[in-house]
Design a protein around this motif. Structure first.
Motif, PDB file in Angstrom:
ATOM      1  N   MET A  76       0.955  -0.835  -0.159  1.00  0.00           N
ATOM      2  CA  MET A  76      -0.332   0.305  -0.156  1.00  0.00           C
ATOM      3  C   MET A  76       0.871   1.283   0.460  1.00  0.00           C
ATOM      4  O   MET A  76       1.999   1.679   0.770  1.00  0.00           O
ATOM      5  CB  MET A  76      -0.747  -0.131   1.346  1.00  0.00           C
ATOM      6  N   ASP A  77       0.449   2.429  -0.194  1.00  0.00           N
ATOM      7  CA  ASP A  77       1.239   3.744  -1.051  1.00  0.00           C
ATOM      8  C   ASP A  77       1.012   4.292   0.320  1.00  0.00           C
ATOM      9  O   ASP A  77      -0.633   4.195   0.604  1.00  0.00           O
ATOM     10  CB  ASP A  77       1.101   4.101  -2.190  1.00  0.00           C
ATOM     11  N   LEU A  78       1.625   5.664   0.880  1.00  0.00           N
ATOM     12  CA  LEU A  78       0.690   6.495   1.465  1.00  0.00           C
ATOM     13  C   LEU A  78       1.089   7.932   1.240  1.00  0.00           C
ATOM     14  O   LEU A  78       2.333   8.012  -0.023  1.00  0.00           O
ATOM     15  CB  LEU A  78       1.673   6.045   3.088  1.00  0.00           C
ATOM     16  N   GLU A  79       0.997   8.867   1.661  1.00  0.00           N
ATOM     17  CA  GLU A  79       1.599  10.054   0.936  1.00  0.00           C
ATOM     18  C   GLU A  79       1.037  11.393   2.250  1.00  0.00           C
ATOM     19  O   GLU A  79       0.512  10.583   3.441  1.00  0.00           O
ATOM     20  CB  GLU A  79      -0.201  10.747   0.146  1.00  0.00           C
ATOM     21  N   ALA A  80       2.494  12.124   2.870  1.00  0.00           N
ATOM     22  CA  ALA A  80       3.043  12.342   3.868  1.00  0.00           C
ATOM     23  C   ALA A  80       2.366  13.817   3.122  1.00  0.00           C
ATOM     24  O   ALA A  80       3.805  14.487   2.772  1.00  0.00           O
ATOM     25  CB  ALA A  80       4.408  12.102   3.953  1.00  0.00           C
ATOM     26  N   GLU A  81       2.109  14.360   3.875  1.00  0.00           N
ATOM     27  CA  GLU A  81       1.943  15.987   3.899  1.00  0.00           C
ATOM     28  C   GLU A  81       2.618  17.057   5.076  1.00  0.00           C
ATOM     29  O   GLU A  81       1.973  16.659   6.022  1.00  0.00           O
ATOM     30  CB  GLU A  81       0.730  16.681   2.690  1.00  0.00           C
ATOM     31  N   PHE A  82       3.245  18.106   5.009  1.00  0.00           N
ATOM     32  CA  PHE A  82       3.549  18.222   6.106  1.00  0.00           C
ATOM     33  C   PHE A  82       4.504  19.864   5.467  1.00  0.00           C
ATOM     34  O   PHE A  82       4.856  19.880   5.098  1.00  0.00           O
ATOM     35  CB  PHE A  82       5.053  17.511   6.244  1.00  0.00           C
ATOM     36  N   THR A  83       4.214  20.425   6.718  1.00  0.00           N
ATOM     37  CA  THR A  83       4.437  21.860   6.326  1.00  0.00           C
ATOM     38  C   THR A  83       5.665  22.262   7.201  1.00  0.00           C
ATOM     39  O   THR A  83       5.484  21.387   8.697  1.00  0.00           O
ATOM     40  CB  THR A  83       3.394  22.689   6.692  1.00  0.00           C
ATOM     41  N   THR A  84       6.878  22.821   7.205  1.00  0.00           N
ATOM     42  CA  THR A  84       7.151  23.389   8.215  1.00  0.00           C
ATOM     43  C   THR A  84       7.525  25.039   8.427  1.00  0.00           C
ATOM     44  O   THR A  84       6.970  25.977   7.979  1.00  0.00           O
ATOM     45  CB  THR A  84       8.930  23.264   7.598  1.00  0.00           C
ATOM     46  N   GLU A  85       7.175  25.140   9.823  1.00  0.00           N
ATOM     47  CA  GLU A  85       7.086  26.652  10.201  1.00  0.00           C
ATOM     48  C   GLU A  85       8.656  27.318  11.389  1.00  0.00           C
ATOM     49  O   GLU A  85       9.426  26.502  11.363  1.00  0.00           O
ATOM     50  CB  GLU A  85       6.136  26.487  11.329  1.00  0.00           C
ATOM     51  N   PRO A  86       9.032  28.344  10.485  1.00  0.00           N
ATOM     52  CA  PRO A  86       8.241  29.402  10.425  1.00  0.00           C
ATOM     53  C   PRO A  86       8.110  29.623   8.487  1.00  0.00           C
ATOM     54  O   PRO A  86       9.200  28.727   7.875  1.00  0.00           O
ATOM     55  CB  PRO A  86       8.920  31.127  10.520  1.00  0.00           C
ATOM     56  N   PHE A  87       7.213  30.438   8.601  1.00  0.00           N
ATOM     57  CA  PHE A  87       7.190  29.968   7.010  1.00  0.00           C
ATOM     58  C   PHE A  87       7.957  31.528   6.601  1.00  0.00           C
ATOM     59  O   PHE A  87       8.069  31.606   4.753  1.00  0.00           O
ATOM     60  CB  PHE A  87       5.665  30.810   6.734  1.00  0.00           C
ATOM     61  N   ARG A  88       8.562  32.447   7.079  1.00  0.00           N
ATOM     62  CA  ARG A  88       8.898  33.305   6.332  1.00  0.00           C
ATOM     63  C   ARG A  88      10.575  32.500   5.439  1.00  0.00           C
ATOM     64  O   ARG A  88      10.981  31.830   5.712  1.00  0.00           O
ATOM     65  CB  ARG A  88       9.825  34.064   7.715  1.00  0.00           C
ATOM     66  N   ALA A  89      10.013  33.014   4.541  1.00  0.00           N
ATOM     67  CA  ALA A  89      11.171  32.804   3.147  1.00  0.00           C
ATOM     68  C   ALA A  89      12.230  33.536   3.059  1.00  0.00           C
ATOM     69  O   ALA A  89      13.093  34.745   4.239  1.00  0.00           O
ATOM     70  CB  ALA A  89      10.844  34.031   1.354  1.00  0.00           C
ATOM     71  N   GLU A  90      13.947  33.408   2.671  1.00  0.00           N
ATOM     72  CA  GLU A  90      14.849  33.750   2.624  1.00  0.00           C
ATOM     73  C   GLU A  90      14.915  34.732   2.287  1.00  0.00           C
ATOM     74  O   GLU A  90      13.904  35.346   0.500  1.00  0.00           O
ATOM     75  CB  GLU A  90      16.030  33.111   2.064  1.00  0.00           C
ATOM     76  N   PRO A  91      16.457  35.923   2.125  1.00  0.00           N
ATOM     77  CA  PRO A  91      16.186  36.767   1.448  1.00  0.00           C
ATOM     78  C   PRO A  91      16.606  36.481  -0.413  1.00  0.00           C
ATOM     79  O   PRO A  91      16.832  35.625  -0.977  1.00  0.00           O
ATOM     80  CB  PRO A  91      17.638  37.491   1.261  1.00  0.00           C
ATOM     81  N   GLY A  92      16.030  37.125  -1.307  1.00  0.00           N
ATOM     82  CA  GLY A  92      15.774  36.378  -2.469  1.00  0.00           C
ATOM     83  C   GLY A  92      14.383  35.980  -2.564  1.00  0.00           C
ATOM     84  O   GLY A  92      14.260  35.246  -3.579  1.00  0.00           O
ATOM     85  N   GLY A  93      13.534  35.403  -1.773  1.00  0.00           N
ATOM     86  CA  GLY A  93      12.355  34.950  -2.119  1.00  0.00           C
ATOM     87  C   GLY A  93      12.243  33.351  -1.994  1.00  0.00           C
ATOM     88  O   GLY A  93      11.593  32.648  -2.895  1.00  0.00           O
ATOM     89  N   GLU A  94      14.189  32.873  -1.665  1.00  0.00           N
ATOM     90  CA  GLU A  94      13.967  31.874  -1.365  1.00  0.00           C
ATOM     91  C   GLU A  94      13.446  30.769  -0.045  1.00  0.00           C
ATOM     92  O   GLU A  94      13.151  31.262   1.088  1.00  0.00           O
ATOM     93  CB  GLU A  94      15.596  31.124  -2.000  1.00  0.00           C
ATOM     94  N   PRO A  95      13.189  29.179  -0.522  1.00  0.00           N
ATOM     95  CA  PRO A  95      12.095  28.955   0.787  1.00  0.00           C
ATOM     96  C   PRO A  95      12.882  28.459   2.012  1.00  0.00           C
ATOM     97  O   PRO A  95      14.533  28.810   1.909  1.00  0.00           O
ATOM     98  CB  PRO A  95      12.032  27.850   0.186  1.00  0.00           C
TER      99      PRO A  95
END
Length: 174
Positions: A1-20
């Motif tokens: 069986m396959d699984l899907e994992a969706e995750f978010t990491t915080e804080p959401f602030r982008a790096e300088p230059g708009g990089e994640p």
């Protein structure tokens, strides 16, 4: 069986230059090293693969995020294609839009934020005041504020205070 994992990491602030943020990029990199099908988005990452591979990779993915500076990791784990909402999930009050077909719960707010961010073509925190007010109206129309603890999350994404988000909500209802 396959699984899907969706995750978010915080804080959401982008790096300088708009990089994640580094913690988000490091978590996605660790998922790719584990051989998982990885989709890296503006506010979250989704990985898919055989259940044992996904479950075995998650601890290392989370360690990479925390080592990169994450203060929180939020996870939604499920079977790909299972559109049934989790028990106790709150359905959107809006009718006739695409959100009606999606379960509302963990990860739903991130999806709505990512959609609105994509419509504006960049990070919500870089918008003008007027555009931030428009973004809050769009989020409200899509049921974002029916979700628990949505205001602090939206405030962080916009780079404003919770009080400001409530003010924007009050203006949109006037």
């Amino acid at each position: 069986m396959d699984l899907e994992a969706e995750f978010t990491t915080e804080p959401f602030r982008a790096e300088p230059g708009g990089e994640p943020p580094a913690h988000a990029a490091q978590a996605a990199e660790q998922a790719q090293k584990a051989g998982l099908d990885t989709t890296f988005g503006p506010l979250g990452t989704t990985v898919r693969g055989p259940s044992d591979e996904v479950l075995n990779a998650l601890p290392e993915i989370f360690r990479a995020a925390l080592a990169g500076g994450a203060t929180r990791v939020t996870l939604r784990l499920g079977v790909p294609g299972d559109a049934s909402p989790p028990e106790g999930a709150v359905a959107s009050a809006q009718s006739g839009d695409a959100a009606d077909d999606q379960p509302v719960g963990v990860g739903a707010l991130d999806r709505v934020l990512a959609e609105v961010e994509a419509e504006f073509g960049g990070p919500l925190s870089s918008l003008s005041r007027a555009d931030k007010q428009r973004a809050v109206r769009l989020l409200e129309e899509r049921g974002a504020f029916e979700m628990r603890k949505s205001v602090p999350t939206v405030a962080e994404a916009l780079g404003v205070t919770r009080f400001t988000v409530y003010n924007y909500l009050n203006r949109s209802q006037s």
